[in-house]
Design a protein around this motif. Structure first.
Motif, PDB file in Angstrom:
ATOM      1  N   ALA A  51      18.435  27.479   1.674  1.00 26.30           N
ATOM      2  CA  ALA A  51      18.248  28.642   2.541  1.00 26.30           C
ATOM      3  C   ALA A  51      19.080  29.825   2.041  1.00 26.30           C
ATOM      4  O   ALA A  51      18.614  30.966   2.027  1.00 26.30           O
ATOM      5  N   VAL A  52      20.309  29.568   1.616  1.00 23.02           N
ATOM      6  CA  VAL A  52      21.156  30.636   1.075  1.00 23.02           C
ATOM      7  C   VAL A  52      20.573  31.167  -0.229  1.00 23.02           C
ATOM      8  O   VAL A  52      20.552  32.380  -0.477  1.00 23.02           O
ATOM      9  N   ARG A  53      20.060  30.271  -1.089  1.00 15.12           N
ATOM     10  CA  ARG A  53      19.450  30.709  -2.343  1.00 15.12           C
ATOM     11  C   ARG A  53      18.252  31.620  -2.076  1.00 15.12           C
ATOM     12  O   ARG A  53      18.055  32.634  -2.766  1.00 15.12           O
ATOM     13  N   ALA A  54      17.442  31.281  -1.077  1.00 21.79           N
ATOM     14  CA  ALA A  54      16.290  32.120  -0.727  1.00 21.79           C
ATOM     15  C   ALA A  54      16.755  33.471  -0.191  1.00 21.79           C
ATOM     16  O   ALA A  54      16.206  34.526  -0.544  1.00 21.79           O
ATOM     17  N   PHE A  55      17.757  33.459   0.666  1.00 19.79           N
ATOM     18  CA  PHE A  55      18.344  34.672   1.243  1.00 19.79           C
ATOM     19  C   PHE A  55      18.813  35.605   0.135  1.00 19.79           C
ATOM     20  O   PHE A  55      18.536  36.821   0.142  1.00 19.79           O
ATOM     21  N   GLU A  56      19.497  35.046  -0.851  1.00 18.29           N
ATOM     22  CA  GLU A  56      20.041  35.858  -1.936  1.00 18.29           C
ATOM     23  C   GLU A  56      18.964  36.259  -2.937  1.00 18.29           C
ATOM     24  O   GLU A  56      19.033  37.346  -3.529  1.00 18.29           O
ATOM     25  N   ALA A  57      17.952  35.424  -3.127  1.00 14.46           N
ATOM     26  CA  ALA A  57      16.871  35.762  -4.054  1.00 14.46           C
ATOM     27  C   ALA A  57      16.133  37.019  -3.613  1.00 14.46           C
ATOM     28  O   ALA A  57      15.706  37.833  -4.440  1.00 14.46           O
ATOM     29  N   LEU A  58      15.977  37.196  -2.296  1.00 17.13           N
ATOM     30  CA  LEU A  58      15.296  38.372  -1.764  1.00 17.13           C
ATOM     31  C   LEU A  58      16.246  39.541  -1.517  1.00 17.13           C
ATOM     32  O   LEU A  58      15.822  40.591  -1.066  1.00 17.13           O
ATOM     33  N   SER A  59      17.555  39.350  -1.802  1.00 13.63           N
ATOM     34  CA  SER A  59      18.580  40.372  -1.528  1.00 13.63           C
ATOM     35  C   SER A  59      18.669  40.693  -0.046  1.00 13.63           C
ATOM     36  O   SER A  59      18.835  41.854   0.356  1.00 13.63           O
ATOM     37  N   CYS A  60      18.569  39.663   0.788  1.00 13.96           N
ATOM     38  CA  CYS A  60      18.643  39.861   2.238  1.00 13.96           C
ATOM     39  C   CYS A  60      20.058  40.247   2.665  1.00 13.96           C
ATOM     40  O   CYS A  60      21.045  39.963   1.984  1.00 13.96           O
TER      41      CYS A  60
END
Length: 377
Positions: free
Chosen positions: A305-314
């Motif tokens: 979940a953190v990787r996805a958050f950071e991948a989108l620059s959230c």
């Protein structure tokens, strides 16, 4: 972050809670705003409710959280007859100004942070965020790029895959392609196999989604989705998978944090977690928070979940939705940059189970916004 008024006394930060909007999720946005208005600490913040009517007009809404609740199956809406308001640049910042016809504009005061509680296009998709960046106003949540990618599920898949994250197999179809070459589109659709799901690429709250069981249902499902968006996403149905969600929350001085995951189980006549199952009463939906997962699976899910958050620059907050397959492997369904935010929504419930109350969550998000500048970062 308290500033000094013209009289020399410290004033509370002013938070404009913006809600409603032009999308089909207008009513859900209003429900979310009612919850935030009821929970935000009035001792710490000066709060101004700002509604965006379905035709796009901005109005100074009444500070009446109870009016914004769901009544049976009826969703609330912004009162478009109220006084118009606008954000206007000033020497010291950005003011909120009432602009009544045939009257001198009246300045309510400087806005320190906007809490945008809009769902769907024209608000959650980077459009409002871009306006606030141009106006130099701090705001809660992700910036322009992350909001735009998070709204468009097709491009979200591209970014997540580029980051090495597993996503649901799918294809993108447009209305123009369907009208020009229905046979070719049907072939691409059917190549995924059945059952499958058809969903608008840029909508939320499960609006316009259909589960398709065979080729006879393809045309109707596409027309339903095209009613919300001229671009649709067709995805394989993850049969036998569990639907598990995880909240991600930004931090003032460290990496993003994750909540305990929650699992959604639908029953009754619902084949999936549709609009009625999410928001209307007596829909036989069961929620387990925390989800009953092996410790190593939960750890992997939260890290993903953190990787996805950071991948989108959230920034600020996001809810990441997963499928847990029968063999225990994980697939990301989607990421939502402005998830449902009523006290009974999954995101706040997962944080409550993780030790953070709803008012504390609201305060955390406002503080994150107050400590973050606009512009490139």
């Amino acid at each position: 972050m308290n500033e000094t008024s013209s009289g020399g006394t410290a004033r509370k930060p002013r938070v404009a809670v913006v809600f409603g909007g032009r999308s089909s999720e207008h009513g859900i946005s209003c429900v979310t705003a009612g919850s935030v208005l009821a929970a935000i600490d009035r001792e710490a913040y000066d709060v101004v409710p700002v509604g965006i009517a379905t035709d796009g007009r901005w109005v100074l809404e009444a500070d009446e959280p109870a009016r914004l609740a769901i009544r049976g199956n009826d969703l609330p809406e912004v009162d478009a007859a109220r006084s118009p308001v606008a954000l206007m640049g000033a020497a010291s910042g950005t003011d909120l100004v009432v602009t009544e016809p045939s009257a001198v504009p009246s300045v309510i005061g400087e806005v320190d942070v906007v809490f945008p509680l809009l769902h769907g296009p024209w608000g959650e998709d980077g459009t409002l965020q871009g306006m606030l960046e141009m106006a130099g106003v701090r705001y809660v949540g992700s910036g322009v790029l992350a909001s735009a990618i998070g709204m468009d599920k097709a491009y979200m898949k591209v970014v997540l895959q580029a980051a090495g994250l597993p996503v649901t197999p799918g294809v993108v179809l447009t209305r123009a392609e369907w009208e020009r070459d229905p046979i070719g589109c049907s072939a691409r659709f059917e190549a995924l196999g059945f059952p499958s799901f058809v969903k608008p690429a840029r909508a939320g709250s499960s609006m316009g989604i259909s589960k398709v069981h065979d080729a006879t249902e393809v045309a109707d499902a596409l027309e339903e989705a095209f009613g919300h968006d001229p671009k649709v996403l067709v995805e394989q149905s993850m049969e036998g998978a569990r639907e598990v969600e995880c909240g991600v929350l930004g931090s003032l001085d460290g990496p993003p944090e994750t909540s305990r995951p929650g699992e959604v189980r639908t029953g009754g006549d619902h084949e999936f977690y549709d609009f009625e199952a999410k928001y209307l009463p007596d829909q036989h939906t069961e929620i387990d928070i925390p989800a009953d997962l092996p410790a190593d699976t939960e750890q992997e899910l939260r890290a993903m979940a953190v990787r996805a958050f950071e991948a989108l620059s959230c920034e600020g907050l996001a809810r990441v939705d997963f499928f847990v397959l029968p063999d225990g492997s994980l697939v990301i369904n989607e990421l939502n940059t402005m998830p449902g935010f009523t006290p009974t929504s999954m995101y706040p419930q997962m944080w409550a189970a993780s030790g953070m109350s709803y008012p504390e969550l609201v305060d955390r998000l406002v503080q994150l916004a107050l400590h973050r500048d606009t512009g490139l970062r």
